[in-house]
Design a protein around this motif. Structure first.
Motif, PDB file in Angstrom:
ATOM      1  N   HIS A 130     -10.574  57.030 -51.085  1.00  0.00           N
ATOM      2  CA  HIS A 130      -9.330  55.946 -51.280  1.00  0.00           C
ATOM      3  C   HIS A 130      -8.114  56.440 -50.885  1.00  0.00           C
ATOM      4  CE1 HIS A 130     -10.102  58.757 -54.541  1.00  0.00           C
ATOM      5  NE2 HIS A 130      -8.695  58.747 -54.695  1.00  0.00           N
ATOM      6  N   VAL A 131      -7.822  57.880 -50.582  1.00  0.00           N
ATOM      7  CA  VAL A 131      -6.485  58.213 -49.872  1.00  0.00           C
ATOM      8  C   VAL A 131      -6.314  57.607 -48.647  1.00  0.00           C
ATOM      9  CG1 VAL A 131      -5.456  60.271 -48.880  1.00  0.00           C
ATOM     10  CG2 VAL A 131      -6.763  60.232 -51.175  1.00  0.00           C
ATOM     11  N   ARG A 132      -7.572  57.027 -47.941  1.00  0.00           N
ATOM     12  CA  ARG A 132      -7.420  56.652 -46.660  1.00  0.00           C
ATOM     13  C   ARG A 132      -6.954  55.103 -46.664  1.00  0.00           C
ATOM     14  NH1 ARG A 132     -13.617  58.502 -45.656  1.00  0.00           N
ATOM     15  NH2 ARG A 132     -12.976  60.628 -45.101  1.00  0.00           N
ATOM     16  N   GLU A 148     -30.283  50.210 -44.111  1.00  0.00           N
ATOM     17  CA  GLU A 148     -29.447  51.611 -43.943  1.00  0.00           C
ATOM     18  C   GLU A 148     -28.625  51.501 -42.614  1.00  0.00           C
ATOM     19  OE1 GLU A 148     -32.885  54.398 -45.974  1.00  0.00           O
ATOM     20  OE2 GLU A 148     -32.896  54.654 -43.873  1.00  0.00           O
ATOM     21  N   ALA A 149     -29.060  50.842 -41.528  1.00  0.00           N
ATOM     22  CA  ALA A 149     -28.211  50.977 -40.274  1.00  0.00           C
ATOM     23  C   ALA A 149     -26.935  49.836 -40.694  1.00  0.00           C
ATOM     24  CB  ALA A 149     -29.029  50.401 -39.235  1.00  0.00           C
ATOM     25  N   MET A 150     -27.281  48.870 -41.473  1.00  0.00           N
ATOM     26  CA  MET A 150     -25.925  48.085 -41.676  1.00  0.00           C
ATOM     27  C   MET A 150     -24.908  48.971 -42.634  1.00  0.00           C
ATOM     28  SD  MET A 150     -26.113  44.547 -44.255  1.00  0.00           S
ATOM     29  CE  MET A 150     -26.923  45.520 -45.555  1.00  0.00           C
ATOM     30  N   PHE A 151     -25.606  49.844 -43.616  1.00  0.00           N
ATOM     31  CA  PHE A 151     -24.593  50.593 -44.190  1.00  0.00           C
ATOM     32  C   PHE A 151     -23.796  51.565 -43.441  1.00  0.00           C
ATOM     33  CE2 PHE A 151     -24.139  54.850 -46.158  1.00  0.00           C
ATOM     34  CZ  PHE A 151     -23.244  54.253 -47.354  1.00  0.00           C
ATOM     35  N   LEU A 152     -24.390  52.027 -42.693  1.00  0.00           N
ATOM     36  CA  LEU A 152     -24.025  53.046 -41.554  1.00  0.00           C
ATOM     37  C   LEU A 152     -22.770  52.675 -40.806  1.00  0.00           C
ATOM     38  CD1 LEU A 152     -26.946  55.505 -40.919  1.00  0.00           C
ATOM     39  CD2 LEU A 152     -25.010  55.982 -42.334  1.00  0.00           C
ATOM     40  N   LEU A 153     -22.976  51.289 -40.509  1.00  0.00           N
ATOM     41  CA  LEU A 153     -21.766  50.769 -39.738  1.00  0.00           C
ATOM     42  C   LEU A 153     -20.360  50.621 -40.236  1.00  0.00           C
ATOM     43  CD1 LEU A 153     -23.724  47.417 -38.393  1.00  0.00           C
ATOM     44  CD2 LEU A 153     -23.120  49.537 -37.322  1.00  0.00           C
ATOM     45  N   VAL A 154     -20.639  50.441 -41.776  1.00  0.00           N
ATOM     46  CA  VAL A 154     -18.874  50.648 -42.498  1.00  0.00           C
ATOM     47  C   VAL A 154     -18.764  51.984 -43.268  1.00  0.00           C
ATOM     48  CG1 VAL A 154     -19.367  48.146 -42.705  1.00  0.00           C
ATOM     49  CG2 VAL A 154     -20.103  49.292 -44.522  1.00  0.00           C
ATOM     50  N   GLN A 155     -19.890  52.578 -43.340  1.00  0.00           N
ATOM     51  CA  GLN A 155     -19.658  54.022 -44.057  1.00  0.00           C
ATOM     52  C   GLN A 155     -18.444  54.814 -43.519  1.00  0.00           C
ATOM     53  OE1 GLN A 155     -21.656  57.479 -42.953  1.00  0.00           O
ATOM     54  NE2 GLN A 155     -20.371  58.430 -44.730  1.00  0.00           N
ATOM     55  N   GLY A 156     -17.633  55.173 -44.394  1.00  0.00           N
ATOM     56  CA  GLY A 156     -16.431  55.978 -44.029  1.00  0.00           C
ATOM     57  C   GLY A 156     -15.492  55.477 -42.961  1.00  0.00           C
ATOM     58  N   GLN A 157     -15.718  53.921 -43.135  1.00  0.00           N
ATOM     59  CA  GLN A 157     -14.827  53.030 -42.193  1.00  0.00           C
ATOM     60  C   GLN A 157     -13.220  53.155 -42.563  1.00  0.00           C
ATOM     61  OE1 GLN A 157     -14.721  48.655 -42.547  1.00  0.00           O
ATOM     62  NE2 GLN A 157     -15.780  48.606 -40.762  1.00  0.00           N
ATOM     63  N   THR A 158     -12.578  53.346 -41.611  1.00  0.00           N
ATOM     64  CA  THR A 158     -10.952  53.270 -41.609  1.00  0.00           C
ATOM     65  C   THR A 158     -10.618  51.775 -40.848  1.00  0.00           C
ATOM     66  OG1 THR A 158     -10.573  54.343 -39.709  1.00  0.00           O
ATOM     67  CG2 THR A 158     -10.627  55.708 -41.672  1.00  0.00           C
ATOM     68  N   ALA A 159      -9.198  51.415 -41.067  1.00  0.00           N
ATOM     69  CA  ALA A 159      -8.761  50.156 -40.312  1.00  0.00           C
ATOM     70  C   ALA A 159      -8.737  50.502 -38.966  1.00  0.00           C
ATOM     71  CB  ALA A 159      -7.390  49.930 -40.845  1.00  0.00           C
ATOM     72  N   GLU A 160      -8.628  51.589 -38.368  1.00  0.00           N
ATOM     73  CA  GLU A 160      -8.629  51.944 -36.713  1.00  0.00           C
ATOM     74  C   GLU A 160      -9.890  51.702 -36.411  1.00  0.00           C
ATOM     75  OE1 GLU A 160      -7.480  55.464 -33.913  1.00  0.00           O
ATOM     76  OE2 GLU A 160      -8.152  56.004 -36.151  1.00  0.00           O
ATOM     77  N   VAL A 161     -11.053  52.264 -37.037  1.00  0.00           N
ATOM     78  CA  VAL A 161     -12.475  52.094 -36.665  1.00  0.00           C
ATOM     79  C   VAL A 161     -12.715  50.440 -36.833  1.00  0.00           C
ATOM     80  CG1 VAL A 161     -14.722  52.575 -37.356  1.00  0.00           C
ATOM     81  CG2 VAL A 161     -12.943  54.392 -37.109  1.00  0.00           C
TER      82      VAL A 161
END
Length: 360
Positions: A120-122, A325-338
């Motif tokens: 959440h700090v991101r 699982e691939a769908m999940f990895l598309l957004v895992q750890g996602q930032t606004a930049e990514v």
């Protein structure tokens, strides 16, 4: 695979083939069992890159990446619980504060498993969790939107932002307690098995000796940025698992062969950037290869679905599980930049990740 002979890679492969992959569809529906966590704790994999004097293997980063690939490809939910553990270990290994001697050894040796509550700090300029000095310690208030491994983890690494715009990282017990209340487990389209909850913090007080790091938020953002612009080893693990499925289908062998060559190239280039001596440089190239890896993972898992035909719609289908699982990895750890880079890439608009010499 260049680190195949390393003992931890051999151990990860044995664990993946003997336990994780055979039970992955059941785990996907029922949840990561405590027995999986106990197997991981006893495997030595909790201290892959940790200092040897605390019981770690002090292995190269390439070994950590490959073990992550193997475990994620076998059971992404179990890998996701495990991967939360590595940042707390890394932070403890880099500090001289008293909490190091209390927790580093037990975490490295597998006596304890840690989760993380700091993504959440991101979200800056939003500040979902505030940290305030109070009574020789820190008070945390707010909401942690995502916390994975609830009831499986022993401790958590929690972060909040102070009024001085400083990020405060501290360890807490991973259990309901005064000032900390979990939500019911979330039902997600993928990785529900990883036992994710949100945490309501209302006056959670942690003693000063639980703090592992205090750092300006801008400095944290600089250090954190490459973690999310690099391609995740789990992406390659899931993609290779889908290709293994394709290779078992006579109609799909040529598709698998073509995709494997491209995936090998993306893996090689992405990991070369992981190993670049200055982590916050070459961000555009990192993003380009991350997006290329995502494309290939999505294509490989879609091909596995197509090759499986109607059987792919069953909840016991490995192809379907890998696709989710691939769908999940598309957004895992996602930032606004990514997210911006990925959306621009998918739309076909030219941008930094489409530059000549980069993946586009």
């Amino acid at each position: 695979m260049t680190t195949a002979a390393h003992p931890l890679v051999v151990r990860a492969r044995r664990l993946a083939d003997g336990l994780l992959a055979p039970q992955a569809e059941r785990v996907d529906q029922e949840g990561v069992p405590a027995s999986h966590i106990e197997a991981l704790k006893g495997s030595g994999l909790l201290g892959v890159t940790a200092p040897a004097e605390y019981g770690g293997a002090d292995a190269p980063a390439a070994v950590a990446r490959e073990t992550a690939e193997i475990l994620a490809g076998a059971c992404c939910s179990t890998w996701f619980v495990l991967t939360q553990h590595y940042t707390p270990v890394k932070l403890l290994a880099s500090t001289e504060l008293p909490v190091r001697e209390r927790l580093l050894g037990p975490l490295v040796r597998g006596e304890l498993l840690s989760g993380i509550a700091y993504a959440h700090v991101r979200a800056f300029p939003r500040i979902p969790v505030r940290a305030m000095p109070e009574r020789d310690g820190w008070r945390f208030d707010g909401t942690v939107p995502w916390y994975t491994g609830w009831t499986l983890n022993d401790v958590m690494l929690l972060a909040g932002v102070s009024e001085a715009d400083e990020v405060v990282f501290a360890f807490a017990e991973a259990r309901e307690q005064p000032g900390l209340r979990p939500s019911p487990p979330m039902r997600l389209a993928a990785l529900t098995a990883a036992r994710t909850v949100s945490l309501d913090l209302h006056g959670l007080w942690l003693p000063g000796e639980s703090v592992v790091l205090r750092t300006p938020r801008e400095k944290f953002a600089l250090v954190d940025r490459p973690r999310n612009t690099n391609a995740s080893p789990a992406v390659f693990g899931v993609a290779y698992a889908a290709l293994d499925l394709l290779e078992g289908n006579p109609e799909a062998k040529e598709t698998a062969r073509s995709l494997r060559g491209r995936l090998d190239e993306a893996r090689r280039e992405a990991y070369a950037l992981w190993d670049h001596p200055v982590p916050h440089e070459r961000i555009e190239e990192r993003l380009a290869w991350k997006l290329r890896a995502h494309d290939l993972m999505r294509t490989a898992t879609t091909a596995a679905l197509v090759a499986g035909g109607g059987r792919s719609m069953g909840l016991d289908s490995r192809a379907q599980r890998l696709a989710r699982e691939a769908m999940f990895l598309l957004v895992q750890g996602q930032t606004a930049e990514v997210r911006r880079a990925h959306l621009g890439h998918l739309s076909g608009f030219p941008g930094p990740t489409d530059a000549p010499g980069s993946a586009g």
